[in-house]
Write a protein that holds these residues in place. Structure first.
Motif, PDB file in Angstrom:
ATOM      1  N   TRP A 328       0.832  -1.216   0.000  1.00  0.00           N
ATOM      2  CA  TRP A 328       0.000   0.000   0.000  1.00  0.00           C
ATOM      3  C   TRP A 328       0.865   1.264   0.000  1.00  0.00           C
ATOM      4  O   TRP A 328       0.842   2.050  -0.938  1.00  0.00           O
ATOM      5  CB  TRP A 328      -0.990  -0.037   1.174  1.00  0.00           C
ATOM      6  N   ASP A 358      -2.344  -4.989  -1.703  1.00  0.00           N
ATOM      7  CA  ASP A 358      -3.393  -4.195  -1.061  1.00  0.00           C
ATOM      8  C   ASP A 358      -4.397  -3.724  -2.102  1.00  0.00           C
ATOM      9  O   ASP A 358      -4.528  -4.299  -3.188  1.00  0.00           O
ATOM     10  CB  ASP A 358      -2.739  -3.030  -0.281  1.00  0.00           C
ATOM     11  N   ASP A 359      -5.104  -2.681  -1.791  1.00  0.00           N
ATOM     12  CA  ASP A 359      -6.180  -2.133  -2.614  1.00  0.00           C
ATOM     13  C   ASP A 359      -5.729  -1.902  -4.065  1.00  0.00           C
ATOM     14  O   ASP A 359      -4.639  -1.363  -4.294  1.00  0.00           O
ATOM     15  CB  ASP A 359      -6.572  -0.784  -1.978  1.00  0.00           C
ATOM     16  N   TRP A 403      -5.893  -7.974  -0.278  1.00  0.00           N
ATOM     17  CA  TRP A 403      -6.808  -7.052   0.401  1.00  0.00           C
ATOM     18  C   TRP A 403      -8.216  -7.173  -0.186  1.00  0.00           C
ATOM     19  O   TRP A 403      -8.367  -7.307  -1.405  1.00  0.00           O
ATOM     20  CB  TRP A 403      -6.268  -5.645   0.161  1.00  0.00           C
ATOM     21  N   ARG A 435     -15.349   8.611   0.931  1.00  0.00           N
ATOM     22  CA  ARG A 435     -14.378   7.959   0.032  1.00  0.00           C
ATOM     23  C   ARG A 435     -15.071   7.333  -1.188  1.00  0.00           C
ATOM     24  O   ARG A 435     -14.705   6.267  -1.647  1.00  0.00           O
ATOM     25  CB  ARG A 435     -13.595   6.892   0.792  1.00  0.00           C
ATOM     26  N   LYS A 468      -6.431  -9.342   4.055  1.00  0.00           N
ATOM     27  CA  LYS A 468      -6.638  -8.134   4.862  1.00  0.00           C
ATOM     28  C   LYS A 468      -8.070  -7.694   4.575  1.00  0.00           C
ATOM     29  O   LYS A 468      -8.392  -7.324   3.446  1.00  0.00           O
ATOM     30  CB  LYS A 468      -5.638  -7.057   4.449  1.00  0.00           C
ATOM     31  N   ASP A 470     -10.802  -5.124   5.035  1.00  0.00           N
ATOM     32  CA  ASP A 470     -10.877  -3.703   5.385  1.00  0.00           C
ATOM     33  C   ASP A 470     -12.330  -3.255   5.480  1.00  0.00           C
ATOM     34  O   ASP A 470     -13.237  -3.895   4.942  1.00  0.00           O
ATOM     35  CB  ASP A 470     -10.128  -2.903   4.305  1.00  0.00           C
ATOM     36  N   ASN A 472     -13.883   0.737   5.393  1.00  0.00           N
ATOM     37  CA  ASN A 472     -13.366   2.106   5.435  1.00  0.00           C
ATOM     38  C   ASN A 472     -14.383   3.222   5.627  1.00  0.00           C
ATOM     39  O   ASN A 472     -14.052   4.384   5.402  1.00  0.00           O
ATOM     40  CB  ASN A 472     -12.560   2.382   4.162  1.00  0.00           C
ATOM     41  N   CYS A 518      -9.187  -4.864   9.585  1.00  0.00           N
ATOM     42  CA  CYS A 518      -8.697  -3.492   9.425  1.00  0.00           C
ATOM     43  C   CYS A 518      -9.936  -2.635   9.223  1.00  0.00           C
ATOM     44  O   CYS A 518     -10.935  -3.105   8.678  1.00  0.00           O
ATOM     45  CB  CYS A 518      -7.796  -3.461   8.186  1.00  0.00           C
ATOM     46  N   SER A 520      -9.996   1.368   8.157  1.00  0.00           N
ATOM     47  CA  SER A 520      -9.259   2.636   8.071  1.00  0.00           C
ATOM     48  C   SER A 520      -8.211   2.655   9.176  1.00  0.00           C
ATOM     49  O   SER A 520      -8.156   3.572   9.985  1.00  0.00           O
ATOM     50  CB  SER A 520     -10.183   3.837   8.235  1.00  0.00           C
ATOM     51  N   GLY A 521      -7.410   1.614   9.222  1.00  0.00           N
ATOM     52  CA  GLY A 521      -6.508   1.438  10.355  1.00  0.00           C
ATOM     53  C   GLY A 521      -7.254   0.685  11.432  1.00  0.00           C
ATOM     54  O   GLY A 521      -7.854  -0.359  11.190  1.00  0.00           O
ATOM     55  N   TRP A 537      -5.099  -4.664  12.009  1.00  0.00           N
ATOM     56  CA  TRP A 537      -4.214  -3.540  11.682  1.00  0.00           C
ATOM     57  C   TRP A 537      -4.509  -2.416  12.671  1.00  0.00           C
ATOM     58  O   TRP A 537      -5.620  -1.926  12.774  1.00  0.00           O
ATOM     59  CB  TRP A 537      -4.451  -3.126  10.231  1.00  0.00           C
ATOM     60  N   ASP A 540      -3.659   3.292  10.552  1.00  0.00           N
ATOM     61  CA  ASP A 540      -3.013   3.718   9.310  1.00  0.00           C
ATOM     62  C   ASP A 540      -1.777   4.550   9.600  1.00  0.00           C
ATOM     63  O   ASP A 540      -0.940   4.763   8.721  1.00  0.00           O
ATOM     64  CB  ASP A 540      -3.987   4.545   8.457  1.00  0.00           C
TER      65      ASP A 540
HETATM   66  C1  GLA Z   1      -7.469   1.667   4.446  1.00  0.00           C
HETATM   67  C2  GLA Z   1      -6.484   0.797   5.173  1.00  0.00           C
HETATM   68  C3  GLA Z   1      -5.118   0.940   4.545  1.00  0.00           C
HETATM   69  C4  GLA Z   1      -5.187   0.581   3.070  1.00  0.00           C
HETATM   70  C5  GLA Z   1      -6.241   1.423   2.392  1.00  0.00           C
HETATM   71  C6  GLA Z   1      -6.483   0.965   0.974  1.00  0.00           C
HETATM   72  O1  GLA Z   1      -7.213   3.007   4.664  1.00  0.00           O
HETATM   73  O2  GLA Z   1      -6.458   1.102   6.531  1.00  0.00           O
HETATM   74  O3  GLA Z   1      -4.171   0.146   5.206  1.00  0.00           O
HETATM   75  O4  GLA Z   1      -5.492  -0.777   2.964  1.00  0.00           O
HETATM   76  O5  GLA Z   1      -7.487   1.362   3.055  1.00  0.00           O
HETATM   77  O6  GLA Z   1      -7.464   1.687   0.332  1.00  0.00           O
END
Ligand code: GLA
Length: 722
Positions: A328, A358-359, A403, A435, A468, A470, A472, A518, A520-521, A537, A540
């Motif tokens: 990421w 990741d994303d 992810w 987002r 992972k 997520d 968000n 996870c 957003s962290g 996680w 962030d």
């Molecule tokens: C969130 C996660 C990050 C990353 C981004 C990807 O913010 O916390 O670690 O994976 O998304 O978009």
């Protein structure tokens, strides 16, 4: 037996390793009243008579009495635990004792995460209360674990009346206790600053933590503790509650006019309404209550032991996690197979064991404006396909992970175009697009099935060994196209149950996959998620110095083995701080350990340090993951340095971390008093190359070697001298 019922005195007594918990059935009407919770007392009697207020002819309100599960509307004006609405619109309840049972082991909570234990490790008490006019039955569950100062609690509510009722509020635990000039501790924060320890005087009125975001949230962890004023790491009495739940929560500490404290924790009643038809039952999630007579450190170690042994599951719960490198912060959305393989090749040479993409690997996801929900591989980026990429990574001797953000959909996605009603949204109202994404209505089975099938297809197509997961954004504009108007109040809870069901399906079908949550962290870092994923996680913000505070707060209740922690690049992407590479490594070693940087682009000097760091991980991770954690000094309190240690259960080994955040002119090198060692053992301290007795290390301390300059970190490894 750790749970008894004394028929003569009509009291229940629960004994944990260090505490006793006593409640009784008040004689006249049968209210369940709270009598005692505190240091363990011997015998099978109550330490005090049942409160003498005359309930029978209702001459007095119940307002001053300690109650076990207070309902609103009948003369208890404090924070209450349960509220209903009948078809007439009546809301009062007055539950009284009906029956109880005591048995070995612990029942599962339907559809919910919860601690577990075998029959020889745990005993459970169930008490049935009933409100006669409505036919509402309340079943209180208490479980006591051998060797731990823990009581877990949950509640079931059953409608045995003839008409449907709406459950408007249902908390999972209540504690009424005399005030001891208590202070309150919470884990409060924000994105990038999760779980800071906040301590304040408990003053008159209601104070607490809550979430109305649909997730447990960055802002307030579902944790609350009250502590006596002298409480430190090693002294003082602590009463803590942590909620095994990942959605809207509420914990309130109320200091009343009669100097009593009431602590209540449960699902947040905000927009909550659950329809109970005749004979329907609702199960409220579990609250973990931890008591400590020896300060916060003992509370911490109790939570860690409970969660490591009785909450976290799966293949990875007791083993080292692969050292991962996540792309990421290395590439953001700008990557393809070649770039990923370049990273993997360099990483594998340095001892890194897994590549996590990741994303951005799916659909039309070139930026964060589109494509969530389209879980099929984008072969313009993943050239040659996923199977090719994974097999090339595997050939390097590395595992492969990826992810997902399964609960989301972007308006610009194939999924949304096909099923606009699958997004949570109020018809006729423009939804908030945090987002550029909306939350999927996973209260609906067809939506959950789509998510599961589209993820499973990808996971079955290649050797994926890590996810992972997520999440968000918070829930807003909450409405479901699939529920009638009188069940719209069920969405938040059904949503959380949907997350649990999905994670259960994924971990059941793919038990070899390491799941990391996870949001957003660390926006959904709670015991509910830990039931499905052994690690989360943390934030962030992976900047090493900021992580000291985040990881200190997280480790107050959650085991180090659960804390997702990585070495990132400098200047740090979140806050711009520059710290030495060694320091970043030492601080990430307190968690799961990994890298989040472009290993092909960092300096040769830094790259050359990675093999040493990965070797340190292998050397120390067993003790970090399984040992007893002691907080020695807090940078967030002293603003100069930070220190913590882990000690192996047999006390033969320890690892002390010392981080000097800043150098102050004329400030002597700290001598840090260690904890948890054996007074009868002598330890070799590697950095000092000296043998020092355990009692000296704990009473005089460890003279740490301060290096001139800021952000310097060092590990001290102590091994027993035979
Ligand atoms: C969130 C996660 C990050 C990353 C981004 C990807 O913010 O916390 O670690 O994976 O998304 O978009």
């Amino acid at each position: 037996m750790s749970v008894i019922y004394n028929e003569k005195e009509k009291i229940f007594k629960l004994d944990t390793s260090g505490a006793s918990y006593v409640m009784g059935i008040e004689g006249a009407l049968g209210h369940l009243v709270h009598i005692y919770y505190g240091k363990k007392i011997k015998g099978e009697s109550s330490p005090a008579p049942l409160p003498g207020i005359n309930f029978a002819n209702k001459l007095w309100f119940m307002d001053g009495n300690p109650m076990e599960y207070p309902a609103g509307g009948c003369g208890d004006f404090r924070q209450h635990c349960i509220e209903i609405e009948t078809k007439e619109g009546y809301t009062a309840l007055e539950p009284v004792y009906v029956s109880h049972s005591i048995y070995k082991g612990k029942p599962k909570l339907k559809g919910l995460p919860a601690t577990f234990a075998d029959e020889d490790e745990c005993s459970t008490l169930e008490i049935v209360l009933r409100d006669e006019p409505t036919g509402i039955e309340i079943i209180l569950l208490y479980s006591v674990f051998d060797g731990l100062d823990v009581i877990t609690r949950s509640v079931k509510v059953k409608n045995t009346g003839s008409d449907a009722v709406y459950l408007k509020k249902v908390s999972s635990a209540c504690l009424d206790i005399g005030n001891q000039n208590f202070e309150m501790i919470t884990l409060s924060g924000a994105w990038g600053r999760e779980r800071n320890i906040v301590r304040r005087q408990l003053t008159r009125g209601r104070h607490g933590v809550f979430s109305e975001r649909g997730v447990s949230g960055h802002q307030e962890n579902p944790f609350i503790a009250i502590v006596t004023p002298e409480t430190t790491q090693n002294t003082g009495e602590v009463y803590a509650m942590n909620f095994v739940y990942s959605g809207n929560h509420e914990a309130v500490c109320e200091l009343t006019n009669s100097n009593q404290v009431r602590m209540v924790m449960g699902i947040n009643p905000y927009k909550f309404s659950w329809k109970l038809e005749q004979n329907d039952e609702f199960t409220a999630p579990e609250v973990v209550m931890v008591h400590s007579q020896e300060g916060l450190g003992s509370m911490t170690r109790t939570f860690h032991d409970l969660y490591r042994k009785h909450l976290i599951r799966g293949k990875y719960r007791n083993i080292k996690r692969p050292i991962l490198i996540n792309n990421w912060e290395a590439t953001y959305f700008d990557f393809d197979t070649d770039k990923l393989l370049d990273i993997a090749r360099q990483a594998s040479k340095a001892g890194i064991e897994m590549l996590v993409v990741d994303d951005g690997w799916f659909g039309n996801r070139f930026d964060d404006n589109r494509a969530l929900g389209d879980w099929f591989v984008n072969e313009d980026k993943i050239k040659g396909g996923l199977q090719y990429l994974v097999s090339e990574v595997n050939k390097l001797g590395m595992k492969f992970g990826m992810w997902f953000e399964p609960e989301m959909v972007c308006p610009d996605s194939e999924l949304f175009r096909a099923h606009p009603d699958w997004a949570i949204n109020i018809p006729g109202r423009a939804a908030a697009l945090q987002r550029n994404q909306m939350v999927l209505d996973i209260t609906r089975k067809e939506v959950r099935d789509y998510i599961f099938e589209s993820m499973a297809k990808v996971l079955r197509s290649a050797n994926v060994e890590y996810i992972k997961w997520d999440m968000n954004r918070a829930l807003t504009d909450v409405a479901s196209a699939a529920l009638p108007h009188d069940r719209q109040g069920e969405i938040y809870h059904r949503y959380v149950m949907g997350v649990y069901e999905l994670q259960d399906r994924i971990t059941t079908e793919f038990p070899y996959i390491l799941l990391e949550n996870c949001s957003s962290g660390g926006g959904r870092y709670d015991p509910g998620m830990l039931y499905y994923s052994p690690q989360i996680w943390c934030s962030d913000n992976a900047e090493a110095i900021d992580r000291l505070t985040i990881q200190e707060g997280t480790a107050l209740i959650y085991p180090l083995s659960t804390m997702g922690a990585h070495v990132t690049d400098c200047p740090n992407h979140c806050v711009g701080r520059v710290t030495p590479f060694e320091t970043r490594g030492v601080i990430a070693l307190a968690g799961t350990f990994g890298y989040e940087l472009d290993v092909t682009k960092i300096s040769e000097e830094e790259r050359n340090m990675i093999p040493d760091q990965t070797a340190m991980y292998h050397k120390y991770n067993d003790i970090v993951r399984e040992g007893d954690y002691y907080r020695l000094a807090s940078y967030s309190e002293n603003t100069v340095y930070d220190s913590y240690m882990v000690v192996s259960k047999d006390k033969s080994e320890a690892l002390v971390t010392y981080v000097s955040v800043r150098t102050i002119a004329g400030y002597p090198d700290p001598v840090i008093k260690l904890s948890g060692l054996s007074e009868d053992k002598t330890y070799h301290v590697d950095v000092l190359d000296r043998n020092i007795p355990g009692d000296v290390l704990m009473n005089y301390g460890l003279p740490v070697q301060h290096e001139h300059g800021d952000y310097k970190a060092r590990l001290y490894h102590l091994t027993e001298v035979q």
